[in-house]
Design an enzyme around this catalytic site. Structure first.
Site, PDB file in Angstrom:
ATOM      1  N   SER A   1     -20.044   9.366 -15.018  1.00 59.91           N
ATOM      2  CA  SER A   1     -19.225   8.340 -14.369  1.00 59.91           C
ATOM      3  C   SER A   1     -17.767   8.757 -14.553  1.00 59.91           C
ATOM      4  O   SER A   1     -17.316   8.930 -15.691  1.00 59.91           O
ATOM      5  CB  SER A   1     -19.501   6.980 -15.014  1.00 59.91           C
TER       6      SER A   1
ATOM      7  N   MET B   1      13.462   4.499  15.180  1.00 61.51           N
ATOM      8  CA  MET B   1      14.163   5.483  16.017  1.00 61.51           C
ATOM      9  C   MET B   1      14.977   4.767  17.084  1.00 61.51           C
ATOM     10  O   MET B   1      15.027   3.547  17.112  1.00 61.51           O
ATOM     11  CB  MET B   1      13.153   6.442  16.607  1.00 61.51           C
TER      12      MET B   1
ATOM     13  N   ARG C   1      13.654   5.374  25.667  1.00 57.44           N
ATOM     14  CA  ARG C   1      13.123   4.870  24.385  1.00 57.44           C
ATOM     15  C   ARG C   1      12.285   5.927  23.684  1.00 57.44           C
ATOM     16  O   ARG C   1      11.630   6.734  24.338  1.00 57.44           O
ATOM     17  CB  ARG C   1      12.185   3.673  24.619  1.00 57.44           C
TER      18      ARG C   1
ATOM     19  N   CYS D   1     -15.933   4.755 -12.315  1.00 55.53           N
ATOM     20  CA  CYS D   1     -15.707   3.410 -12.837  1.00 55.53           C
ATOM     21  C   CYS D   1     -14.240   3.166 -13.185  1.00 55.53           C
ATOM     22  O   CYS D   1     -13.897   2.132 -13.726  1.00 55.53           O
ATOM     23  CB  CYS D   1     -16.606   3.125 -14.037  1.00 55.53           C
TER      24      CYS D   1
ATOM     25  N   HIS E   1      -3.683  -2.479 -19.485  1.00 57.27           N
ATOM     26  CA  HIS E   1      -4.696  -3.413 -19.955  1.00 57.27           C
ATOM     27  C   HIS E   1      -4.635  -4.712 -19.159  1.00 57.27           C
ATOM     28  O   HIS E   1      -5.644  -5.218 -18.665  1.00 57.27           O
ATOM     29  CB  HIS E   1      -4.461  -3.675 -21.451  1.00 57.27           C
TER      30      HIS E   1
ATOM     31  N   ARG F   1      -0.070  -2.781  22.524  1.00 57.68           N
ATOM     32  CA  ARG F   1      -0.608  -2.030  21.380  1.00 57.68           C
ATOM     33  C   ARG F   1      -1.565  -2.956  20.622  1.00 57.68           C
ATOM     34  O   ARG F   1      -1.551  -4.168  20.836  1.00 57.68           O
ATOM     35  CB  ARG F   1       0.502  -1.540  20.463  1.00 57.68           C
TER      36      ARG F   1
ATOM     37  N   LYS G   1       3.519   4.377  22.822  1.00 57.35           N
ATOM     38  CA  LYS G   1       4.097   3.591  23.911  1.00 57.35           C
ATOM     39  C   LYS G   1       3.831   4.259  25.263  1.00 57.35           C
ATOM     40  O   LYS G   1       3.369   3.616  26.205  1.00 57.35           O
ATOM     41  CB  LYS G   1       5.609   3.441  23.680  1.00 57.35           C
TER      42      LYS G   1
ATOM     43  N   GLY H   1      11.211   0.162  15.035  1.00 56.84           N
ATOM     44  CA  GLY H   1      12.649   0.096  14.770  1.00 56.84           C
ATOM     45  C   GLY H   1      13.236   1.304  14.052  1.00 56.84           C
ATOM     46  O   GLY H   1      14.401   1.294  13.696  1.00 56.84           O
TER      47      GLY H   1
ATOM     48  N   TYR I   1     -22.214   6.113  -6.346  1.00 55.12           N
ATOM     49  CA  TYR I   1     -21.716   4.727  -6.364  1.00 55.12           C
ATOM     50  C   TYR I   1     -20.264   4.684  -6.808  1.00 55.12           C
ATOM     51  O   TYR I   1     -19.751   5.632  -7.408  1.00 55.12           O
ATOM     52  CB  TYR I   1     -22.569   3.843  -7.278  1.00 55.12           C
TER      53      TYR I   1
HETATM   54  C1  PEP Z   1     -11.250   5.164 -17.159  1.00 49.91           C
HETATM   55  O1  PEP Z   1     -10.604   5.804 -17.990  1.00 49.91           O
HETATM   56  O2  PEP Z   1     -11.179   5.363 -15.934  1.00 49.91           O
HETATM   57  C2  PEP Z   1     -12.139   4.076 -17.596  1.00 49.91           C
HETATM   58  C3  PEP Z   1     -12.886   3.432 -16.733  1.00 49.91           C
HETATM   59  O3  PEP Z   1     -12.080   3.735 -18.902  1.00 49.91           O
HETATM   60  P1  PEP Z   1     -10.943   2.800 -19.547  1.00 49.91           P
HETATM   61  O4  PEP Z   1     -10.106   2.285 -18.424  1.00 49.91           O
HETATM   62  O5  PEP Z   1     -11.650   1.738 -20.289  1.00 49.91           O
HETATM   63  O6  PEP Z   1     -10.228   3.770 -20.434  1.00 49.91           O
END
Ligand code: PEP
Ligand code: MG
Length: 895
Positions: free
Chosen positions: A783, A107, A96, A850, A465, A343, A27, A105, A870
């Site tokens: 991975s 403080m 302020r 992954c 899952h 802001r 501010k 809000g 990646y």
């Molecule tokens: C993991 O464990 O991050 C993974 C990609 O394998 P899964 O989720 O299938 O166990």
């Protein structure tokens, strides 16, 4: 900025910045900046954040602060030709807070400071509007008594508020505005008495009031609200807050005055018009309180024409200056415009992309800043259907909110509830929209999940899952809803008193985790319409055009490649449409549930000897081969990482009587035989049990079948158009990988595959990370399976953590769900160590991730810094990941 003293006056036109937010707070810095640009800012000064931290530590101020504040007050007096504490011509000030980052809000603020009874009586004698000075005094006494003196009754309640309410109640008054000057005078006298009764009289002496207020605002950095907010938003205590002391201007002085808020562009749609609202004869808090309905800003042109044209000028100048859409607060006193705050404005995802594209086209913003101005999560939201916001709000106001779970898969879905995969398929085949409700899901539910619009579970966390499969399928998904009681046998879903049965409608908001009773209308995403369904032409969708341009820009900057986690050709097609550059994880076990093949898979598992198992595997081979062929065809030469079977075998077995009977019939054995085998395979702790490469080591013929299917499929595709990468899961010891590698290489020979392929492993166990240097000798790539790596590093079950993890986050042990955003200090350390060890063995070792963190912007920043090649995420997260990867370069490597 000049060398910082303990006080920074923000009235000097032409003063050169930069006005540092870390010292002056957001501010204070912006007020100084606006004042230096010559805009009408009521004069005032900032006491910087460092003074706050020193004061909180030592309980005293720097010795020169008092005289500096006195000087600054004199300067304000001179600028406004009023005197602090004078009866004739009093200067009133506001005090302020203002932290370096916005903490709305959290403080404290004290307004109308500098009043006492004598001054108010003198003001009331002189001005026509008798009500005004007593109302200002009433507000001051209340704020001071509450915020500075912290006066509470014996029940811990604010006695001023209680008295105010009871006064209005006795006089049958509803609105504060109905109180006349005598009422307000009475209230002021009683307020002073309340303070005296509590042995905390409100000081009459303005200087005493000022120092009380300054100390209270500094101390509010440590109040509970601020502490919790900092914890939830990862804001460091060491930032401190600044204090801004400023001459008051009054929007409630008369009908020539008013107050309002404005955005330099529409924050909902991004349209390039000033958007906002204002109230005549009102103070800022009246706009926020929503007691009176404000007028749209365009109407100001008629009511306050000069102030309106000044405001429009300020809006465009500030936008040019900050090169960003701004959110402003202003007051008009006696027709003159005063700026109180500016802001960067908050906005929806739609507005974010529109504003970014427009500001670049108008030459105001660079492409780099445009990319940084968009919250990556916003892109995910743009792809999902949404509830009509008004309808949803009405439903919630009408008491239809049933509960809230974890927002695992964004978007909006409305449908009839069902409690089994079979029912989901039945309802869907009749064209009914379905929401699959399960305590948790398992691979057996996949077909039901595919048929459903949305998935709701009462257990499981962000990598359960249901969450990861739901996201991969692009389903709306709310998981771990603790207040939902689900009885799949009775087919009832209970939220407190409300009992819902199969076929009843519910609505899931996968972006917020809310569950609403009944149907709610949804709107489908224009971007999906263009990209996948083709109902809309690109030329007809502005949202699509903006999205597509932003995506092109991300590709100019990012270094990380973006792959996707898919196991079906149609999912792969979607991911490519969103810009995926390969498949980072194909979970082959998901293919085992396709069509009728689950029975063959069960035969393979239940087989008592190798010969019978081989017969089942021979039947599975052509089916898997066909799956892989379809995927390779869609991917057209992009890299495809296929992972060998991972979950424990008992997950594939039937648990219901009819399924068990069916298998007994197929395998020509007794029901008891099947039951015995199922019992044999069940494990106390399957997540740490016979899964991953341990299966392939116990039954090499399964690995052999999968590898052979893959090489035969690859062999059918021209060698330029296929880049298979085979991944071995859950390796903890290099010997495991070495042995599986041998089976895979033999399969390649047996399939007479002559093309190039790679064999790599997941790093998802701490031992794998610790011994990554050795494992790398046998791997072409790593991975990181950060789902399992998080589970095993914390020793925290992926499927059960949701019962206590929210408490960990609530109580501040953890700031975030480590299954949603990578725990950088712990799990991240293993990722970074394994990357270093792996690459010290093999300089060009390819590194990816992954786990679900591959689609999380904060984690992506870390993966970029760690030098991964990646990230791989579910199709709908690909655009989010593309933007986050570009932002990682811009933030980390500099623009
Ligand atoms: C993991 O464990 O991050 C993974 C990609 O394998 P899964 O989720 O299938 O166990
Ligand atoms: Mg795993």
């Amino acid at each position: 900025m000049k060398k910082m003293k303990n006080v920074h006056f923000f009235g000097a036109k032409g003063e050169k910045g930069p006005f540092e937010k870390s010292l002056l707070g957001g501010k204070g810095a912006n007020l100084a900046e606006m004042a230096s640009m010559g805009f009408p800012v009521p004069p005032g000064f900032t006491i910087p954040t460092q003074v706050c931290l020193d004061y909180l530590e030592d309980d005293k101020y720097p010795s020169e602060l008092k005289s500096e504040v006195n000087k600054a007050i004199k300067k304000i007096e001179k600028e406004v030709s009023r005197s602090f504490g004078s009866k004739k011509n009093p200067l009133l000030i506001s005090v302020r807070s203002g932290a370096p980052v916005s903490m709305p809000g959290m403080m404290d603020t004290i307004l109308n400071l500098g009043l006492n009874q004598e001054i108010v009586e003198e003001m009331a004698r002189k001005i026509e509007n008798q009500r005004f000075p007593w109302d200002a005094y009433r507000r001051f006494l209340q704020m001071y008594g509450d915020v500075v003196l912290n006066i509470r009754d014996k029940h811990g309640r604010d006695p001023f508020n209680d008295y105010f309410d009871s006064y209005k109640h006795d006089k049958k008054i509803k609105e504060d505005t109905e109180l006349n000057s005598d009422d307000l005078k009475n209230i002021c006298f009683e307020y002073k008495n309340i303070a005296i009764e509590h042995n905390k009289p409100i000081p009459d002496e303005p200087n005493k009031q000022l120092w009380g207020a300054i100390s209270a605002v500094f101390k509010s950095w440590e109040n509970e609200r601020a502490v919790v907010y900092r914890r939830l938003n990862g804001i460091e205590y060491e930032m401190g807050t600044a204090v801004n002391v400023q001459a008051m201007v009054f929007g409630n002085l008369n009908n020539e005055s008013g107050t309002g808020v404005a955005f330099t562009r529409n924050p909902a749609t991004g349209t390039a018009n000033v958007y906002g609202e204002f109230l005549v004869n009102a103070q800022g808090e009246d706009v926020v309180a929503g007691i009176r309905t404000p007028l749209p800003i365009e109407k100001m042109q008629k009511v306050f024409p000069k102030a309106y044209s000044d405001l429009i000028h300020v809006c465009s100048s500030l936008e040019q200056h900050y090169k960003e859409m701004q959110d402003l607060e202003f007051t008009i006193q006696d027709k003159k415009l005063w700026m109180l705050q500016c802001r960067t404005g908050k906005r929806t995802g739609f507005a974010a992309v529109q504003i970014a594209v427009d500001l670049v086209n108008e030459g105001i913003m660079s492409k780099e800043n445009a990319l940084l101005s968009i919250d990556p999560e916003h892109l995910g939201h743009l792809l999902q259907p949404l509830f009509d916001p008004n309808e949803k709000q009405n439903a919630i106001r009408g008491g239809r909110l049933l509960g809230r779970g974890l927002p695992a898969g964004p978007g909006a879905a409305t449908g009839r509830i069902v409690f089994s995969a079979t029912a989901a398929e039945d309802f869907a085949s009749r064209g009914e929209p379905v929401i699959l409700v399960r305590p948790e899901t398992s691979p057996e539910d996949i077909r039901g999940m595919a048929a459903a619009r949305g998935i709701l579970t009462s257990r499981g966390g962000m990598t359960s899952h249901a969450a990861l499969v739901g996201r991969q399928m692009g389903k709306v998904c709310v998981v771990g809803c603790q207040n939902a009681r689900i009885d799949v046998v009775k087919k009832i879903l209970i939220f407190n008193e409300r009992i819902l049965r199969e076929g009843n409608f519910i609505s899931l908001d996968g972006t917020t985790g809310q569950i609403v009773d009944g149907e709610l209308p949804t709107r489908s995403s224009e971007i999906l319409n263009v990209l996948l369904d083709g109902y809309l032409n690109p030329e007809d969708s502005k949202v699509y055009q903006n999205y597509s341009l932003i995506m092109d820009w991300t590709d100019d900057f990012r270094k990380l490649k973006i792959r996707t986690n898919v196991d079906q050709p149609d999912q792969a097609r979607k991911a490519i449409a969103f810009g995926a550059e390969g498949i980072g994880l194909c979970r082959t076990e998901h293919m085992f549930f396709e069509g009728e093949r689950i029975d063959i898979v069960r035969e393979m598992i239940l087989a008592e000897n190798k010969e019978i198992r081989q017969q089942a595997l021979d039947k599975l081979l052509p089916l898997q081969q066909n799956d892989f062929e379809q995927i390779f065809k869609v991917m057209k030469g992009k890299p495809v990482t296929i992972r060998l079977l991972d979950p424990p075998l008992h997950e594939f077995l039937p648990h219901d009587v009819s399924g068990i009977k069916k298998m007994a019939k197929i395998m020509k054995v007794s029901v008891n035989e099947i039951k015995r085998r199922i019992a044999e395979l069940s494990e106390a702790n399957p997540m740490l049990g016979h899964r991953g490469c341990r299966l392939g080591l116990a039954y090499p013929e399964i690995t052999e079948m999968q590898a052979k299917a893959l090489f035969l499929a690859a062999g059918k595709i021209s060698s330029n158009d296929v880049h298979p990468e085979i991944m071995v899961p859950l390796v903890g010891h290099m010997e495991e990988l070495k042995r599986q590698k041998r089976v895979i290489s033999n399969a390649a020979k047996e399939a007479s595959f002559g093309g190039a392929y790679q064999i790599g492993t997941m790093i998802e166990l701490p031992r794998a990370a610790l011994t990554a240097g050795e494992i790398a000798k046998h791997a072409d790539f790593f991975s990181f399976g950060t789902n399992d790596l998080t589970q095993t590093t914390f020793g925290l079950s992926r499927d059960d953590a949701s019962s206590f993890l929210p408490d960990y986050i609530e109580s501040g042990i953890l700031h975030e769900d480590p299954f949603a955003s990578l725990d950088i200090h712990g799990v991240g350390e293993l990722v970074s160590m394994a990357s270093k060890k792996g690459r010290s063995t093999k300089r060009n070792l390819k590194l990816g991730v992954c786990g679900e963190h591959g689609g999380d912007p904060k984690s992506i920043m870390f993966f970029h810094q760690t030098g991964l090649d990646y990230v791989s995420c579910s199709p709908f997260r690909v655009p989010v990941a593309r933007l986050a990867a570009a932002q990682a370069v811009l933030k980390h490597d500099g623009k």
